[in-house]
Design a protein around this motif. Structure first.
Motif, PDB file in Angstrom:
ATOM      1  N   ASP A  13      41.881   3.021  -2.761  1.00 57.60           N
ATOM      2  CA  ASP A  13      42.011   1.889  -3.787  1.00 57.60           C
ATOM      3  C   ASP A  13      43.232   1.208  -3.478  1.00 57.60           C
ATOM      4  OD1 ASP A  13      39.631   2.882  -4.685  1.00 57.60           O
ATOM      5  OD2 ASP A  13      40.507   3.996  -6.522  1.00 57.60           O
ATOM      6  N   ALA A  14      44.257   1.598  -3.145  1.00 58.38           N
ATOM      7  CA  ALA A  14      45.427   1.089  -3.156  1.00 58.38           C
ATOM      8  C   ALA A  14      45.376  -0.020  -1.798  1.00 58.38           C
ATOM      9  CB  ALA A  14      46.791   2.096  -2.902  1.00 58.38           C
ATOM     10  N   PRO A  28      45.350  -0.137 -10.578  1.00 59.25           N
ATOM     11  CA  PRO A  28      45.042   0.830 -11.357  1.00 59.25           C
ATOM     12  C   PRO A  28      46.181   2.067 -10.927  1.00 59.25           C
ATOM     13  CG  PRO A  28      43.320   0.215 -10.106  1.00 59.25           C
ATOM     14  CD  PRO A  28      44.335  -0.504  -9.762  1.00 59.25           C
ATOM     15  N   TRP A  29      46.509   2.650 -11.886  1.00 58.95           N
ATOM     16  CA  TRP A  29      47.604   3.676 -11.793  1.00 58.95           C
ATOM     17  C   TRP A  29      47.661   4.754 -10.721  1.00 58.95           C
ATOM     18  CZ3 TRP A  29      52.138   3.090 -13.382  1.00 58.95           C
ATOM     19  CH2 TRP A  29      52.285   2.383 -14.666  1.00 58.95           C
ATOM     20  N   PRO A  30      46.220   5.237 -10.405  1.00 59.09           N
ATOM     21  CA  PRO A  30      46.038   6.141  -9.221  1.00 59.09           C
ATOM     22  C   PRO A  30      46.375   5.615  -7.872  1.00 59.09           C
ATOM     23  CG  PRO A  30      44.269   6.490 -10.833  1.00 59.09           C
ATOM     24  CD  PRO A  30      45.115   5.273 -11.262  1.00 59.09           C
ATOM     25  N   GLY A  31      45.938   4.089  -7.773  1.00 57.94           N
ATOM     26  CA  GLY A  31      46.241   3.462  -6.774  1.00 57.94           C
ATOM     27  C   GLY A  31      47.839   3.323  -6.489  1.00 57.94           C
ATOM     28  N   ILE A  32      48.555   3.166  -7.546  1.00 55.53           N
ATOM     29  CA  ILE A  32      49.855   2.939  -7.519  1.00 55.53           C
ATOM     30  C   ILE A  32      50.706   4.237  -7.063  1.00 55.53           C
ATOM     31  CG2 ILE A  32      51.990   2.426  -8.919  1.00 55.53           C
ATOM     32  CD1 ILE A  32      50.436   0.545 -10.713  1.00 55.53           C
ATOM     33  N   VAL A  33      50.343   5.414  -7.649  1.00 58.50           N
ATOM     34  CA  VAL A  33      50.616   6.618  -7.173  1.00 58.50           C
ATOM     35  C   VAL A  33      50.578   6.844  -5.586  1.00 58.50           C
ATOM     36  CG1 VAL A  33      50.425   9.157  -7.368  1.00 58.50           C
ATOM     37  CG2 VAL A  33      50.424   8.020  -9.283  1.00 58.50           C
ATOM     38  N   ALA A  34      49.489   6.309  -5.170  1.00 58.17           N
ATOM     39  CA  ALA A  34      49.097   6.625  -3.570  1.00 58.17           C
ATOM     40  C   ALA A  34      49.823   5.746  -2.706  1.00 58.17           C
ATOM     41  CB  ALA A  34      47.520   6.063  -3.389  1.00 58.17           C
ATOM     42  N   ALA A  35      50.251   4.300  -3.543  1.00 53.01           N
ATOM     43  CA  ALA A  35      51.123   3.333  -2.809  1.00 53.01           C
ATOM     44  C   ALA A  35      52.449   3.730  -2.577  1.00 53.01           C
ATOM     45  CB  ALA A  35      51.063   1.959  -3.309  1.00 53.01           C
ATOM     46  N   PHE A  36      52.843   4.325  -3.996  1.00 55.06           N
ATOM     47  CA  PHE A  36      54.218   4.694  -4.056  1.00 55.06           C
ATOM     48  C   PHE A  36      54.485   5.886  -2.940  1.00 55.06           C
ATOM     49  CE2 PHE A  36      57.446   7.764  -6.251  1.00 55.06           C
ATOM     50  CZ  PHE A  36      58.392   6.794  -6.275  1.00 55.06           C
ATOM     51  N   HIS A  39      54.920   4.629   0.295  1.00 49.07           N
ATOM     52  CA  HIS A  39      56.364   3.714   0.328  1.00 49.07           C
ATOM     53  C   HIS A  39      57.145   4.761   0.787  1.00 49.07           C
ATOM     54  CE1 HIS A  39      59.621   0.776  -0.637  1.00 49.07           C
ATOM     55  NE2 HIS A  39      60.000   1.970  -1.518  1.00 49.07           N
ATOM     56  N   LYS A  40      57.334   5.831  -0.119  1.00 47.49           N
ATOM     57  CA  LYS A  40      58.424   6.836   0.098  1.00 47.49           C
ATOM     58  C   LYS A  40      58.511   7.435   1.415  1.00 47.49           C
ATOM     59  CE  LYS A  40      61.007   7.065  -3.550  1.00 47.49           C
ATOM     60  NZ  LYS A  40      62.460   7.009  -3.491  1.00 47.49           N
ATOM     61  N   LEU A  41      57.148   7.650   2.228  1.00 46.30           N
ATOM     62  CA  LEU A  41      56.864   8.325   3.192  1.00 46.30           C
ATOM     63  C   LEU A  41      57.225   7.494   4.461  1.00 46.30           C
ATOM     64  CD1 LEU A  41      55.852  10.793   1.429  1.00 46.30           C
ATOM     65  CD2 LEU A  41      54.083  10.862   3.059  1.00 46.30           C
ATOM     66  N   THR A  42      56.955   6.475   4.255  1.00 48.19           N
ATOM     67  CA  THR A  42      57.096   5.308   5.479  1.00 48.19           C
ATOM     68  C   THR A  42      58.129   4.164   5.482  1.00 48.19           C
ATOM     69  OG1 THR A  42      55.268   4.037   4.635  1.00 48.19           O
ATOM     70  CG2 THR A  42      54.984   5.813   5.988  1.00 48.19           C
ATOM     71  N   LEU A  43      58.446   3.480   4.270  1.00 43.83           N
ATOM     72  CA  LEU A  43      59.049   2.330   4.125  1.00 43.83           C
ATOM     73  C   LEU A  43      60.520   2.536   3.360  1.00 43.83           C
ATOM     74  CD1 LEU A  43      56.323  -0.027   3.073  1.00 43.83           C
ATOM     75  CD2 LEU A  43      57.117   0.301   5.359  1.00 43.83           C
ATOM     76  N   ASP A  44      60.546   3.363   2.499  1.00 45.00           N
ATOM     77  CA  ASP A  44      61.663   3.429   1.935  1.00 45.00           C
ATOM     78  C   ASP A  44      63.024   4.513   2.453  1.00 45.00           C
ATOM     79  OD1 ASP A  44      63.611   3.439  -0.191  1.00 45.00           O
ATOM     80  OD2 ASP A  44      62.783   4.752  -1.720  1.00 45.00           O
ATOM     81  N   ASN A  45      62.970   5.661   1.913  1.00 44.32           N
ATOM     82  CA  ASN A  45      63.869   6.734   2.502  1.00 44.32           C
ATOM     83  C   ASN A  45      63.242   7.553   3.364  1.00 44.32           C
ATOM     84  OD1 ASN A  45      62.701   7.776   0.369  1.00 44.32           O
ATOM     85  ND2 ASN A  45      64.891   8.369  -0.517  1.00 44.32           N
ATOM     86  N   ARG A  46      61.876   7.548   3.711  1.00 43.46           N
ATOM     87  CA  ARG A  46      61.123   8.148   4.666  1.00 43.46           C
ATOM     88  C   ARG A  46      61.176   9.744   4.438  1.00 43.46           C
ATOM     89  NH1 ARG A  46      61.461   4.759  10.304  1.00 43.46           N
ATOM     90  NH2 ARG A  46      60.932   2.762   9.452  1.00 43.46           N
ATOM     91  N   ILE A  47      60.980  10.183   3.377  1.00 40.44           N
ATOM     92  CA  ILE A  47      61.077  11.495   3.018  1.00 40.44           C
ATOM     93  C   ILE A  47      59.801  12.342   3.489  1.00 40.44           C
ATOM     94  CG2 ILE A  47      62.231  11.202   0.865  1.00 40.44           C
ATOM     95  CD1 ILE A  47      59.844  11.656  -0.676  1.00 40.44           C
ATOM     96  N   TYR A  56      58.083  14.496  -6.566  1.00 41.85           N
ATOM     97  CA  TYR A  56      57.385  13.578  -7.195  1.00 41.85           C
ATOM     98  C   TYR A  56      55.877  14.011  -7.644  1.00 41.85           C
ATOM     99  CZ  TYR A  56      60.882  10.362  -5.645  1.00 41.85           C
ATOM    100  OH  TYR A  56      62.215   9.674  -5.301  1.00 41.85           O
ATOM    101  N   GLU A  57      54.904  14.462  -6.707  1.00 39.94           N
ATOM    102  CA  GLU A  57      53.762  14.436  -6.840  1.00 39.94           C
ATOM    103  C   GLU A  57      53.316  15.347  -7.926  1.00 39.94           C
ATOM    104  OE1 GLU A  57      49.848  15.406  -4.340  1.00 39.94           O
ATOM    105  OE2 GLU A  57      51.865  15.600  -3.399  1.00 39.94           O
ATOM    106  N   ARG A  58      54.087  16.606  -8.212  1.00 40.20           N
ATOM    107  CA  ARG A  58      53.490  17.443  -9.271  1.00 40.20           C
ATOM    108  C   ARG A  58      53.900  16.578 -10.775  1.00 40.20           C
ATOM    109  NH1 ARG A  58      57.729  22.191 -10.444  1.00 40.20           N
ATOM    110  NH2 ARG A  58      59.962  21.148  -9.974  1.00 40.20           N
ATOM    111  N   TYR A  59      54.922  15.728 -10.873  1.00 36.97           N
ATOM    112  CA  TYR A  59      55.266  15.099 -12.165  1.00 36.97           C
ATOM    113  C   TYR A  59      54.174  14.113 -12.152  1.00 36.97           C
ATOM    114  CZ  TYR A  59      59.355  17.752 -11.441  1.00 36.97           C
ATOM    115  OH  TYR A  59      60.273  18.715 -11.369  1.00 36.97           O
ATOM    116  N   LEU A  60      53.963  13.246 -11.147  1.00 41.08           N
ATOM    117  CA  LEU A  60      53.026  12.234 -11.295  1.00 41.08           C
ATOM    118  C   LEU A  60      51.628  12.457 -11.662  1.00 41.08           C
ATOM    119  CD1 LEU A  60      54.472   9.969  -8.416  1.00 41.08           C
ATOM    120  CD2 LEU A  60      54.956   9.856 -10.582  1.00 41.08           C
ATOM    121  N   ASN A  61      51.235  13.520 -10.970  1.00 39.86           N
ATOM    122  CA  ASN A  61      49.858  14.015 -11.413  1.00 39.86           C
ATOM    123  C   ASN A  61      49.691  14.088 -12.801  1.00 39.86           C
ATOM    124  OD1 ASN A  61      48.870  14.113  -8.733  1.00 39.86           O
ATOM    125  ND2 ASN A  61      49.391  16.374  -8.492  1.00 39.86           N
TER     126      ASN A  61
END
Length: 337
Positions: A13-14, A28-36, A39-47, A56-61
């Motif tokens: 969806d994202a 939609p919110w699920p798409g934003i979670v996926a995009a986020f 972003h974190k894994l590839t563009l931001d600080n690459r965690i 993040y994921e357990r809280y975002l779920n």
């Protein structure tokens, strides 16, 4: 993922909303979670994916459960409160499966991590996916909701006057180490790997050329990237470390161990250790780095940038370093009132 939305579907969806800034559409919110996540894994600080899952994921779920339906949260503050008080159950197989778990609001470390995760996620949702400004959590509310840092030993933060007195009392070479560690927030061993180079703006700047070696969760050794150093002044001075770098006198070997040995022989350091201990705070050579962190948070609003300047991820930054002291907290609340 609870609520029947799979991560794979959310990512699809994202990706379907590829140029959201040019379209009058709210992702939609699920798409934003996926995009986020991407972003974190590839563009931001690459965690690492495991880090995202834990931090993040357990809280975002859980957040997704409160971003849909008749009683959906309409503000970032309301969402934080709902997620923190959400009644969780043990989902692991076994005798305790289905038993009630403590809500995160009653678990200081998880509460702190949850609030940081939601804050970062909501800032991303507003900036990149057209969600309403109401989802940004005001700093005053954020500090109140997240509660106090739950670290068992509170790390000491030196005043500028104390740093200057240490520089005055130590031999010149070790005084220079104190200057570098405090002004740039570097690890003591990194001093040996600092050089002066020309940055992209054609200006001289100090740079750490060797990254920190660490083990991934899979046991693979990796190294952080070299980084440019950003200064945080001591009593409005950076001691012209950039200009004087080639003439700066330094000890033959600099490490946390050698710096600690030198400081522990200094009566003034012994006095400071006792004073901080009496206040329940832990003073050590690494406190120069924690002091840099706190002072940086007083002048730079984006903690991701501070973490980058210190050579680690924002998740490590908030888990392992002090980011505030009573003076800055009091000032923040006074300005917000």
């Amino acid at each position: 993922m609870e609520g029947g939305v799979t991560l794979q579907t959310a990512i699809a969806d994202a990706l379907a909303i590829s140029d959201h800034k040019s379209q009058e559409v709210v992702t939609p919110w699920p798409g934003i979670v996926a995009a986020f996540r991407e972003h974190k894994l590839t563009l931001d600080n690459r965690i690492a994916p495991k880090t995202f899952e834990a931090s993040y994921e357990r809280y975002l779920n859980v957040a997704l459960l409160h971003l849909d339906g008749r009683n959906a949260a309409q503000t970032g503050k309301a969402l934080m409160e709902k997620v923190l008080t959400h009644q969780r159950v043990n989902q692991k197989p076994g005798k305790k499966s289905g038993e009630a778990l403590k809500p995160w609001v009653e678990m200081p470390k998880s509460r702190l991590e949850c609030c940081l995760a939601l804050k970062k996620f909501l800032e991303y949702a507003v900036a990149e996916h057209r969600q309403p400004q109401a989802f940004l959590v005001p700093e005053k509310d954020y500090l109140k909701i997240r509660g106090a840092d739950a670290k068992s030993r509170k790390k000491a933060v030196l005043t500028d006057a104390e740093v200057l007195e240490l520089i005055r009392l130590l031999p010149e070479t070790w005084g220079n180490v104190i200057k570098i560690c405090r002004v740039y927030g570097v690890r003591a061993w990194e001093v040996a790997f600092i050089t002066r180079a020309t940055n992209d703006d054609s200006e001289p700047q100090l740079r750490v050329t060797k990254g920190k070696t660490y083990n991934t969760r899979g046991g693979v050794k990796e190294e952080t990237d070299p980084r440019w150093l950003e200064a945080v002044a001591v009593d409005n001075s950076t001691f012209d470390l950039v200009g004087n770098w080639d003439q700066l006198k330094l000890p033959p070997t600099v490490s946390g161990k050698t710096l600690g040995a030198v400081l522990r022989r200094l009566p003034y350091w012994q006095q400071l250790m006792a004073e901080y201990e009496a206040r329940g705070e832990w003073l050590r050579p690494y406190s120069l780095r924690d002091t840099f962190s706190v002072r940086a948070h007083g002048i730079v609003k984006d903690d991701t940038l501070i973490a980058a300047a210190m050579g680690h991820t924002v998740e490590v930054h908030h888990r392992s370093y002090r980011t505030s002291e009573w003076r800055s907290v009091r000032k923040a609340f006074a300005e917000a009132s």
